[in-house]
Enzyme design. Sequence first.
Site, PDB file in Angstrom:
ATOM      1  N   LYS A  78       0.847  -1.190   0.000  1.00  0.00           N
ATOM      2  CA  LYS A  78       0.000   0.000   0.000  1.00  0.00           C
ATOM      3  C   LYS A  78       0.884   1.243   0.000  1.00  0.00           C
ATOM      4  CE  LYS A  78      -3.867   2.091   2.581  1.00  0.00           C
ATOM      5  NZ  LYS A  78      -4.768   1.935   3.745  1.00  0.00           N
ATOM      6  N   SER A 153      -9.747   2.062   2.848  1.00  0.00           N
ATOM      7  CA  SER A 153      -8.861   2.788   1.954  1.00  0.00           C
ATOM      8  C   SER A 153      -7.858   1.903   1.220  1.00  0.00           C
ATOM      9  CB  SER A 153      -8.097   3.849   2.748  1.00  0.00           C
ATOM     10  OG  SER A 153      -7.239   3.238   3.705  1.00  0.00           O
ATOM     11  N   SER A 177     -10.187  -0.330   7.134  1.00  0.00           N
ATOM     12  CA  SER A 177      -9.576  -0.145   5.807  1.00  0.00           C
ATOM     13  C   SER A 177      -8.805  -1.340   5.260  1.00  0.00           C
ATOM     14  CB  SER A 177      -8.656   1.080   5.818  1.00  0.00           C
ATOM     15  OG  SER A 177      -9.423   2.258   5.881  1.00  0.00           O
TER      16      SER A 177
END
Length: 232
Positions: A78, A153, A177
């Site tokens: 990420k 996210s 998330s």
Amino acid sequence: MSLVDASLAALAAQLAGKTVSSRELTQHFLDRIAALNPAINAFVTVDAEKSLAEAAAADALIASGQAGPLAGVPVAHKDIFCTDGWRTTCGSKMLADFVAPYDAHGIRRFKAAGLPSLGKTNMDEFAMGSSNETSYFGPVKNPWDTTRVPGGSSGGAAACRAARMAPAATGTDTGGSIRQPAAFAGITGLKPTYGLVSRYGMIAFASSLDQAGPMAKSAEDCALLLNVMTGF
């Protein structure tokens, strides 16, 4: 079972048995990224040269007999984790050209364990969102149905695994998330106990809640990744 559907344990066994090299495995997933990412937008940054150099180092580690259990298995990260020499944007225009000068602790552990990076995955800007539509780099599409969102996210991480562009990925979870996009994309995600994985080098959203964790095919795969990520 094909390489793209294999578990992390199965991939590690093939690497240890020399039936596939890390460089070959990494190139295989880089080719899938090149073919599929334009439609899904799961990755913000891909650098094949860096990835293949890390894979070559992993092959040397395996050949030396000093390799850990997942050495040579490529993963995606990420884009909230500072990664030395890689663009680290956190999904924001503010950091669109920022190249991190050091590695987050989790990234450092992946490198030490010999897991090459496939690139940095898209995310809601500064992790503030639950649909991966707030990224400066555009929305991520759910690979099962590109008219739908992948959650957020950590939507890029979830989508890249669901589309088999990576065997596994790292994510972060403040209020869902990792868990929510894992559910939307049909993969497994884990928010570990707070403090189990160091937040050093992870761009903060809410420091008292943020936690890094694995996103993969199964609970077993997440456990194997957590073994890499966890440490003082």
